[in-house]
Design a protein around this motif. Sequence first.
Motif, PDB file in Angstrom:
ATOM      1  N   ASP A 185       0.826  -1.199   0.000  1.00  0.00           N
ATOM      2  CA  ASP A 185       0.000   0.000   0.000  1.00  0.00           C
ATOM      3  C   ASP A 185       0.872   1.266   0.000  1.00  0.00           C
ATOM      4  O   ASP A 185       0.626   2.220  -0.731  1.00  0.00           O
ATOM      5  N   TYR A 186       1.928   1.237   0.807  1.00  0.00           N
ATOM      6  CA  TYR A 186       2.861   2.366   0.928  1.00  0.00           C
ATOM      7  C   TYR A 186       3.491   2.703  -0.427  1.00  0.00           C
ATOM      8  O   TYR A 186       3.581   3.860  -0.815  1.00  0.00           O
ATOM      9  N   VAL A 187       3.949   1.693  -1.150  1.00  0.00           N
ATOM     10  CA  VAL A 187       4.651   1.946  -2.409  1.00  0.00           C
ATOM     11  C   VAL A 187       3.736   1.874  -3.627  1.00  0.00           C
ATOM     12  O   VAL A 187       4.173   2.163  -4.745  1.00  0.00           O
ATOM     13  N   GLY A 188       2.463   1.472  -3.435  1.00  0.00           N
ATOM     14  CA  GLY A 188       1.526   1.407  -4.564  1.00  0.00           C
ATOM     15  C   GLY A 188       1.829   0.261  -5.515  1.00  0.00           C
ATOM     16  O   GLY A 188       2.037   0.464  -6.707  1.00  0.00           O
ATOM     17  N   MET A 189       1.884  -0.954  -4.982  1.00  0.00           N
ATOM     18  CA  MET A 189       2.174  -2.118  -5.830  1.00  0.00           C
ATOM     19  C   MET A 189       1.200  -3.221  -5.448  1.00  0.00           C
ATOM     20  O   MET A 189       0.773  -3.304  -4.296  1.00  0.00           O
ATOM     21  N   ASN A 190       0.812  -4.076  -6.410  1.00  0.00           N
ATOM     22  CA  ASN A 190      -0.064  -5.173  -6.012  1.00  0.00           C
ATOM     23  C   ASN A 190       0.743  -6.442  -5.737  1.00  0.00           C
ATOM     24  O   ASN A 190       1.910  -6.546  -6.118  1.00  0.00           O
ATOM     25  N   ARG A 191       0.098  -7.372  -5.081  1.00  0.00           N
ATOM     26  CA  ARG A 191       0.792  -8.562  -4.587  1.00  0.00           C
ATOM     27  C   ARG A 191       1.386  -9.404  -5.717  1.00  0.00           C
ATOM     28  O   ARG A 191       2.513  -9.906  -5.615  1.00  0.00           O
ATOM     29  N   ASN A 192       0.638  -9.513  -6.822  1.00  0.00           N
ATOM     30  CA  ASN A 192       1.138 -10.327  -7.929  1.00  0.00           C
ATOM     31  C   ASN A 192       2.392  -9.734  -8.544  1.00  0.00           C
ATOM     32  O   ASN A 192       3.338 -10.453  -8.886  1.00  0.00           O
ATOM     33  N   ALA A 193       2.390  -8.401  -8.687  1.00  0.00           N
ATOM     34  CA  ALA A 193       3.568  -7.735  -9.244  1.00  0.00           C
ATOM     35  C   ALA A 193       4.763  -7.956  -8.322  1.00  0.00           C
ATOM     36  O   ALA A 193       5.876  -8.248  -8.767  1.00  0.00           O
ATOM     37  N   PHE A 194       4.503  -7.842  -7.016  1.00  0.00           N
ATOM     38  CA  PHE A 194       5.578  -8.058  -6.038  1.00  0.00           C
ATOM     39  C   PHE A 194       6.152  -9.467  -6.163  1.00  0.00           C
ATOM     40  O   PHE A 194       7.365  -9.662  -6.234  1.00  0.00           O
ATOM     41  N   GLU A 195       5.276 -10.467  -6.198  1.00  0.00           N
ATOM     42  CA  GLU A 195       5.737 -11.864  -6.257  1.00  0.00           C
ATOM     43  C   GLU A 195       6.532 -12.120  -7.544  1.00  0.00           C
ATOM     44  O   GLU A 195       7.547 -12.825  -7.527  1.00  0.00           O
ATOM     45  N   ALA A 196       6.053 -11.519  -8.651  1.00  0.00           N
ATOM     46  CA  ALA A 196       6.734 -11.734  -9.933  1.00  0.00           C
ATOM     47  C   ALA A 196       8.146 -11.146  -9.889  1.00  0.00           C
ATOM     48  O   ALA A 196       9.112 -11.768 -10.352  1.00  0.00           O
ATOM     49  N   ILE A 197       8.269  -9.950  -9.306  1.00  0.00           N
ATOM     50  CA  ILE A 197       9.597  -9.330  -9.196  1.00  0.00           C
ATOM     51  C   ILE A 197      10.472 -10.156  -8.242  1.00  0.00           C
ATOM     52  O   ILE A 197      11.635 -10.442  -8.527  1.00  0.00           O
ATOM     53  N   ALA A 198       9.883 -10.536  -7.120  1.00  0.00           N
ATOM     54  CA  ALA A 198      10.647 -11.287  -6.121  1.00  0.00           C
ATOM     55  C   ALA A 198      11.228 -12.569  -6.733  1.00  0.00           C
ATOM     56  O   ALA A 198      12.404 -12.888  -6.515  1.00  0.00           O
ATOM     57  N   ASP A 199      10.419 -13.280  -7.531  1.00  0.00           N
ATOM     58  CA  ASP A 199      10.878 -14.544  -8.107  1.00  0.00           C
ATOM     59  C   ASP A 199      12.081 -14.372  -9.033  1.00  0.00           C
ATOM     60  O   ASP A 199      12.882 -15.297  -9.204  1.00  0.00           O
ATOM     61  N   GLU A 200      12.207 -13.171  -9.627  1.00  0.00           N
ATOM     62  CA  GLU A 200      13.353 -12.926 -10.519  1.00  0.00           C
ATOM     63  C   GLU A 200      14.674 -12.992  -9.760  1.00  0.00           C
ATOM     64  O   GLU A 200      15.730 -13.150 -10.356  1.00  0.00           O
ATOM     65  N   PHE A 201      14.608 -12.798  -8.452  1.00  0.00           N
ATOM     66  CA  PHE A 201      15.846 -12.697  -7.671  1.00  0.00           C
ATOM     67  C   PHE A 201      16.196 -13.988  -6.932  1.00  0.00           C
ATOM     68  O   PHE A 201      17.138 -14.017  -6.155  1.00  0.00           O
ATOM     69  N   ARG A 202      15.441 -15.041  -7.178  1.00  0.00           N
ATOM     70  CA  ARG A 202      15.748 -16.293  -6.482  1.00  0.00           C
ATOM     71  C   ARG A 202      17.081 -16.859  -6.979  1.00  0.00           C
ATOM     72  O   ARG A 202      17.269 -17.042  -8.174  1.00  0.00           O
ATOM     73  N   ASP A 203      17.977 -17.119  -6.052  1.00  0.00           N
ATOM     74  CA  ASP A 203      19.310 -17.620  -6.381  1.00  0.00           C
ATOM     75  C   ASP A 203      19.191 -19.052  -6.903  1.00  0.00           C
ATOM     76  O   ASP A 203      18.691 -19.930  -6.186  1.00  0.00           O
ATOM     77  N   PRO A 204      19.667 -19.293  -8.139  1.00  0.00           N
ATOM     78  CA  PRO A 204      19.547 -20.657  -8.694  1.00  0.00           C
ATOM     79  C   PRO A 204      20.398 -21.683  -7.948  1.00  0.00           C
ATOM     80  O   PRO A 204      20.195 -22.882  -8.117  1.00  0.00           O
ATOM     81  N   ARG A 205      21.332 -21.225  -7.116  1.00  0.00           N
ATOM     82  CA  ARG A 205      22.084 -22.182  -6.290  1.00  0.00           C
ATOM     83  C   ARG A 205      21.213 -22.711  -5.150  1.00  0.00           C
ATOM     84  O   ARG A 205      21.572 -23.666  -4.478  1.00  0.00           O
ATOM     85  N   VAL A 206      20.080 -22.018  -4.931  1.00  0.00           N
ATOM     86  CA  VAL A 206      19.232 -22.349  -3.778  1.00  0.00           C
ATOM     87  C   VAL A 206      17.887 -22.933  -4.213  1.00  0.00           C
ATOM     88  O   VAL A 206      17.454 -23.960  -3.707  1.00  0.00           O
ATOM     89  N   TRP A 207      17.232 -22.253  -5.162  1.00  0.00           N
ATOM     90  CA  TRP A 207      15.821 -22.533  -5.462  1.00  0.00           C
ATOM     91  C   TRP A 207      15.630 -23.261  -6.782  1.00  0.00           C
ATOM     92  O   TRP A 207      16.352 -23.021  -7.741  1.00  0.00           O
ATOM     93  N   VAL A 208      14.605 -24.091  -6.823  1.00  0.00           N
ATOM     94  CA  VAL A 208      14.165 -24.679  -8.084  1.00  0.00           C
ATOM     95  C   VAL A 208      12.638 -24.837  -7.997  1.00  0.00           C
ATOM     96  O   VAL A 208      12.093 -24.982  -6.899  1.00  0.00           O
ATOM     97  N   GLN A 209      11.969 -24.761  -9.140  1.00  0.00           N
ATOM     98  CA  GLN A 209      10.512 -24.964  -9.143  1.00  0.00           C
ATOM     99  C   GLN A 209      10.203 -26.440  -9.357  1.00  0.00           C
ATOM    100  O   GLN A 209      10.769 -27.065 -10.258  1.00  0.00           O
ATOM    101  N   ASN A 210       9.344 -26.969  -8.533  1.00  0.00           N
ATOM    102  CA  ASN A 210       9.014 -28.389  -8.669  1.00  0.00           C
ATOM    103  C   ASN A 210       7.926 -28.603  -9.725  1.00  0.00           C
ATOM    104  O   ASN A 210       7.498 -27.656 -10.399  1.00  0.00           O
TER     105      ASN A 210
END
Length: 387
Positions: free
Chosen positions: A348-373
């Motif tokens: 609400d503070y920055v004016g962003m919706n949850r889906n946009a946030f999640e999509a941006i966040a997923d771009e930063f997942r370290d491939p040494r750590v995360w994988v999609q099942n």
Amino acid sequence: MTGTIEPRVTPPRMEYCTRCVYPAASAAAIVFDEEGVCSGCRTHEEQATVDWAAREEMFRDLCDDYRSPDGSNYDCLIPVSGGKDSFYQIHLLTQVYGMNPLLVTYGENNHTEVGMRNIQRMRDVFGCDHYHFTASVEALKKLNRAGLKKMGDPDMHAHMGINAVPVQIAVKFNISLVIWGEHGFMNMGGMHSYKDMVEYTAKYRVEHLLRGYDWFDFVGVEGLEEKDLLWAKYPTDDEIERVDVRGVFISNFFGWNQAEHTQTMIDTYGFETNPIPFDRTYARDSNLNNIHDNGVHDYMKYVKFGYGRVTDHACRDIRNGILTRAEGVELVRQFDHVVPGDITRWLDYVGMNRNAFEAIADEFRDPRVWVQNEYGDWIKDNIWDHN
Ligand SMILES: [Zn+2]
């Protein structure tokens, strides 16, 4: 192809320190030795071999070298957040070494009530002059979005401000000595040895604290202009040389035991820890200033690196003998994955919706750590499966 079974997706296997709970894919540079012990734990061990009496004498000499002989200027500058480490630094400088510091705070906005009470208490009990700088709230909202999109770090503005505003003020007031607190990369990750006596430099600021970015990288992002970022400019080399600004880390001179320091600050000055539990960590004494610091900011660290602040807190407390490693592992299991409750307020503070946030966040997942099942869920290796 009929008749074949798709192999189940397994996440990359992670190495963890055998003594604390840090993973190899750590936010601060970390290495493991042949016993599987991390560099942070080894550096912590060094504390037992340091001649702290000699270090204390060095610090006393340092204060004497920089103390204003006639009281016509401040003796030093201390960047402070109003947290427990700030209290401890001011306590040492004013009560033990008789220095007259100028205190400088980069105000992050979104202050918590307990954070503001501690800042006011800091002013009341120490009686020092205090500069409290806050950037334009409009610029901060843009920088929250820009930091998330560019680096996966909505709190980037705080790193920029903490590492520019106090040094700007030092130059403006001709104060040559800046007393920083802990050297995080050294104390947590073991990037340096206590023997190195590392000091604060412009290079350390950009390469480590700002991860290679500077204010000008944000011009043009989210509509930010140079005029929005004047406070984030580090002084020029000429300015630094003219005032001869020197930044030292107090953790090089005094054994750094946060639990002990915090209790002393509570007992002596009425420092307050958080009155209620945080969503993402058991510790109530750290990062109390900003509503989102232990929330969405820390959650992004988990998304990026696969661990959050509870891991940092557990490592700290294991090394100081407050927790066993097994207890640390349990706390990591309990807290590290939690989606914090402040996320709605931040969006609400920055004016962003949850889906946009999640999509941006997923771009930063370290491939040494995360994988999609196979179901599209992000999965990772977990420390509690290793024992
Ligand atoms: Zn370790």
